[in-house]
Design a protein around this motif. Structure first.
Motif, PDB file in Angstrom:
ATOM      1  N   ILE A  42       0.817  -1.098  -0.090  1.00 58.27           N
ATOM      2  CA  ILE A  42       0.052   0.007  -0.180  1.00 58.27           C
ATOM      3  C   ILE A  42       0.820   1.261   0.073  1.00 58.27           C
ATOM      4  O   ILE A  42       0.620   2.179  -0.896  1.00 58.27           O
ATOM      5  CB  ILE A  42      -0.945   0.031   1.358  1.00 58.27           C
ATOM      6  CG1 ILE A  42      -2.098  -1.003   0.933  1.00 58.27           C
ATOM      7  CG2 ILE A  42      -1.442   1.342   1.638  1.00 58.27           C
ATOM      8  CD1 ILE A  42      -2.947  -1.206   2.230  1.00 58.27           C
ATOM      9  N   ASN A  43       1.843   1.176   0.787  1.00 58.06           N
ATOM     10  CA  ASN A  43       2.681   2.634   1.035  1.00 58.06           C
ATOM     11  C   ASN A  43       3.487   2.725  -0.347  1.00 58.06           C
ATOM     12  O   ASN A  43       3.831   3.918  -0.781  1.00 58.06           O
ATOM     13  CB  ASN A  43       3.608   2.508   2.166  1.00 58.06           C
ATOM     14  CG  ASN A  43       2.709   2.710   3.502  1.00 58.06           C
ATOM     15  OD1 ASN A  43       1.610   3.241   3.377  1.00 58.06           O
ATOM     16  ND2 ASN A  43       3.376   2.386   4.490  1.00 58.06           N
ATOM     17  N   VAL A  44       4.156   1.470  -1.020  1.00 65.39           N
ATOM     18  CA  VAL A  44       5.005   1.789  -2.057  1.00 65.39           C
ATOM     19  C   VAL A  44       3.906   2.166  -3.225  1.00 65.39           C
ATOM     20  O   VAL A  44       4.294   3.198  -4.065  1.00 65.39           O
ATOM     21  CB  VAL A  44       5.749   0.378  -2.645  1.00 65.39           C
ATOM     22  CG1 VAL A  44       6.374   0.599  -3.756  1.00 65.39           C
ATOM     23  CG2 VAL A  44       6.694   0.403  -1.353  1.00 65.39           C
ATOM     24  N   SER A  45       2.825   1.476  -3.427  1.00 70.56           N
ATOM     25  CA  SER A  45       2.000   2.089  -4.511  1.00 70.56           C
ATOM     26  C   SER A  45       1.280   3.313  -4.220  1.00 70.56           C
ATOM     27  O   SER A  45       1.076   4.206  -5.214  1.00 70.56           O
ATOM     28  CB  SER A  45       0.951   0.821  -4.610  1.00 70.56           C
ATOM     29  OG  SER A  45       0.043   0.776  -3.526  1.00 70.56           O
ATOM     30  N   GLY A  46       1.063   3.810  -3.096  1.00 64.90           N
ATOM     31  CA  GLY A  46       0.556   4.802  -2.869  1.00 64.90           C
ATOM     32  C   GLY A  46       1.423   6.108  -3.356  1.00 64.90           C
ATOM     33  O   GLY A  46       1.324   7.255  -3.748  1.00 64.90           O
ATOM     34  N   SER A  47       2.874   5.746  -3.010  1.00 63.29           N
ATOM     35  CA  SER A  47       3.989   6.603  -3.401  1.00 63.29           C
ATOM     36  C   SER A  47       4.049   6.962  -4.852  1.00 63.29           C
ATOM     37  O   SER A  47       4.424   7.707  -5.332  1.00 63.29           O
ATOM     38  CB  SER A  47       5.261   6.409  -2.705  1.00 63.29           C
ATOM     39  OG  SER A  47       5.154   6.208  -1.367  1.00 63.29           O
ATOM     40  N   LEU A  48       3.983   5.873  -5.590  1.00 65.01           N
ATOM     41  CA  LEU A  48       3.785   5.928  -7.051  1.00 65.01           C
ATOM     42  C   LEU A  48       2.780   6.688  -7.784  1.00 65.01           C
ATOM     43  O   LEU A  48       3.160   7.494  -8.611  1.00 65.01           O
ATOM     44  CB  LEU A  48       3.793   4.235  -7.435  1.00 65.01           C
ATOM     45  CG  LEU A  48       3.678   4.182  -8.930  1.00 65.01           C
ATOM     46  CD1 LEU A  48       5.112   4.758  -9.744  1.00 65.01           C
ATOM     47  CD2 LEU A  48       3.344   2.767  -9.438  1.00 65.01           C
ATOM     48  N   VAL A  49       1.704   6.729  -7.059  1.00 63.21           N
ATOM     49  CA  VAL A  49       0.415   7.355  -7.454  1.00 63.21           C
ATOM     50  C   VAL A  49       0.814   8.737  -7.004  1.00 63.21           C
ATOM     51  O   VAL A  49       0.742   9.709  -7.903  1.00 63.21           O
ATOM     52  CB  VAL A  49      -0.804   7.076  -6.727  1.00 63.21           C
ATOM     53  CG1 VAL A  49      -2.000   8.110  -7.075  1.00 63.21           C
ATOM     54  CG2 VAL A  49      -0.926   5.622  -7.271  1.00 63.21           C
ATOM     55  N   LEU A  50       1.411   9.140  -5.771  1.00 67.53           N
ATOM     56  CA  LEU A  50       1.564  10.556  -5.679  1.00 67.53           C
ATOM     57  C   LEU A  50       2.800  11.311  -6.521  1.00 67.53           C
ATOM     58  O   LEU A  50       2.766  12.155  -7.095  1.00 67.53           O
ATOM     59  CB  LEU A  50       2.120  10.631  -4.144  1.00 67.53           C
ATOM     60  CG  LEU A  50       2.547  11.995  -3.568  1.00 67.53           C
ATOM     61  CD1 LEU A  50       1.143  12.886  -4.106  1.00 67.53           C
ATOM     62  CD2 LEU A  50       2.792  11.960  -2.110  1.00 67.53           C
ATOM     63  N   GLY A  51       3.644  10.345  -6.839  1.00 65.80           N
ATOM     64  CA  GLY A  51       4.890  10.733  -7.994  1.00 65.80           C
ATOM     65  C   GLY A  51       4.079  10.851  -9.324  1.00 65.80           C
ATOM     66  O   GLY A  51       4.573  11.814  -9.797  1.00 65.80           O
ATOM     67  N   LEU A  52       3.081  10.115  -9.806  1.00 66.50           N
ATOM     68  CA  LEU A  52       2.495  10.139 -11.104  1.00 66.50           C
ATOM     69  C   LEU A  52       1.739  11.526 -10.901  1.00 66.50           C
ATOM     70  O   LEU A  52       1.807  12.551 -12.072  1.00 66.50           O
ATOM     71  CB  LEU A  52       1.547   9.038 -11.231  1.00 66.50           C
ATOM     72  CG  LEU A  52       2.224   7.729 -11.827  1.00 66.50           C
ATOM     73  CD1 LEU A  52       1.210   6.736 -11.798  1.00 66.50           C
ATOM     74  CD2 LEU A  52       2.870   8.090 -13.142  1.00 66.50           C
ATOM     75  N   VAL A  53       0.763  11.663  -9.871  1.00 65.48           N
ATOM     76  CA  VAL A  53       0.209  12.971  -9.888  1.00 65.48           C
ATOM     77  C   VAL A  53       1.222  14.143  -9.980  1.00 65.48           C
ATOM     78  O   VAL A  53       0.871  15.359 -10.653  1.00 65.48           O
ATOM     79  CB  VAL A  53      -0.727  13.005  -8.658  1.00 65.48           C
ATOM     80  CG1 VAL A  53      -1.395  14.319  -8.464  1.00 65.48           C
ATOM     81  CG2 VAL A  53      -1.720  11.958  -8.838  1.00 65.48           C
ATOM     82  N   THR A  54       2.155  14.145  -9.241  1.00 67.05           N
ATOM     83  CA  THR A  54       2.971  15.432  -9.093  1.00 67.05           C
ATOM     84  C   THR A  54       3.847  15.532 -10.328  1.00 67.05           C
ATOM     85  O   THR A  54       3.972  16.958 -10.681  1.00 67.05           O
ATOM     86  CB  THR A  54       4.078  15.146  -7.908  1.00 67.05           C
ATOM     87  OG1 THR A  54       3.406  14.897  -6.521  1.00 67.05           O
ATOM     88  CG2 THR A  54       5.027  16.388  -7.730  1.00 67.05           C
ATOM     89  N   GLY A  55       4.260  14.454 -10.900  1.00 70.93           N
ATOM     90  CA  GLY A  55       4.869  14.769 -12.302  1.00 70.93           C
ATOM     91  C   GLY A  55       3.917  15.399 -13.370  1.00 70.93           C
ATOM     92  O   GLY A  55       4.340  16.057 -14.116  1.00 70.93           O
ATOM     93  N   ALA A  56       2.498  14.867 -13.484  1.00 69.08           N
ATOM     94  CA  ALA A  56       1.776  15.475 -14.224  1.00 69.08           C
ATOM     95  C   ALA A  56       1.563  16.851 -13.997  1.00 69.08           C
ATOM     96  O   ALA A  56       1.208  17.747 -14.921  1.00 69.08           O
ATOM     97  CB  ALA A  56       0.439  14.600 -14.073  1.00 69.08           C
ATOM     98  N   VAL A  57       1.365  17.302 -12.720  1.00 67.66           N
ATOM     99  CA  VAL A  57       1.283  18.743 -12.381  1.00 67.66           C
ATOM    100  C   VAL A  57       2.339  19.416 -12.705  1.00 67.66           C
ATOM    101  O   VAL A  57       2.288  20.604 -13.462  1.00 67.66           O
ATOM    102  CB  VAL A  57       0.825  18.698 -10.889  1.00 67.66           C
ATOM    103  CG1 VAL A  57       0.779  20.205 -10.488  1.00 67.66           C
ATOM    104  CG2 VAL A  57      -0.738  18.168 -10.606  1.00 67.66           C
TER     105      VAL A  57
END
Length: 125
Positions: A42-57
């Motif tokens: 959960i923590n690793v996949s959540g970090s991936l999602v947060l990275g994706l969102v931040t990169g897109a922004v």
């Protein structure tokens, strides 16, 4: 910040918490044992999602409200680093010192690498 953004962020946080509950249950059902695989995933996949969102922004000028709603809301509700700390202490108390160290390192490095990969992917997409 508008009331609508606050409300949507709260709803996203609720969705993240429910998603964590479901993912945690499924992983525990499939991988029984004392090692806390569910929280690690959960923590690793959540970090991936947060990275994706931040990169897109940052990389594509996506509205920063996405970072608030998905990053703070969904990922904040989904990830659970406080539980990772408690699980590390439980492993240590059970005299599983090597497992406690491995879990701590895997959580920290796995989450950092996943966030970095997500950031790069989000920037490039």
């Amino acid at each position: 910040m508008s009331a609508v953004v606050v409300l949507v962020t709260c709803l996203a946080g609720s969705a993240g918490a429910v998603t964590r509950f479901v993912v945690d249950g499924e992983i525990r059902r499939r991988w029984a044992g004392s090692f806390p695989w569910a929280t690690l995933v959960i923590n690793v996949s959540g970090s991936l999602v947060l990275g994706l969102v931040t990169g897109a922004v940052l990389g594509h000028g996506a509205p920063s409200v996405w970072k608030t709603v998905l990053g703070t809301g969904f990922c904040g509700g989904y990830t659970t680093f406080s539980t990772a700390t408690v699980e590390t202490l439980r492993l240590a108390q059970a005299r599983a010192g090597l497992a406690a160290v491995a879990y701590s390192v895997a959580t920290f490095l796995g989450s950092a690498v996943a966030a970095a990969v997500g950031l790069v992917l989000g920037w490039q997409l």
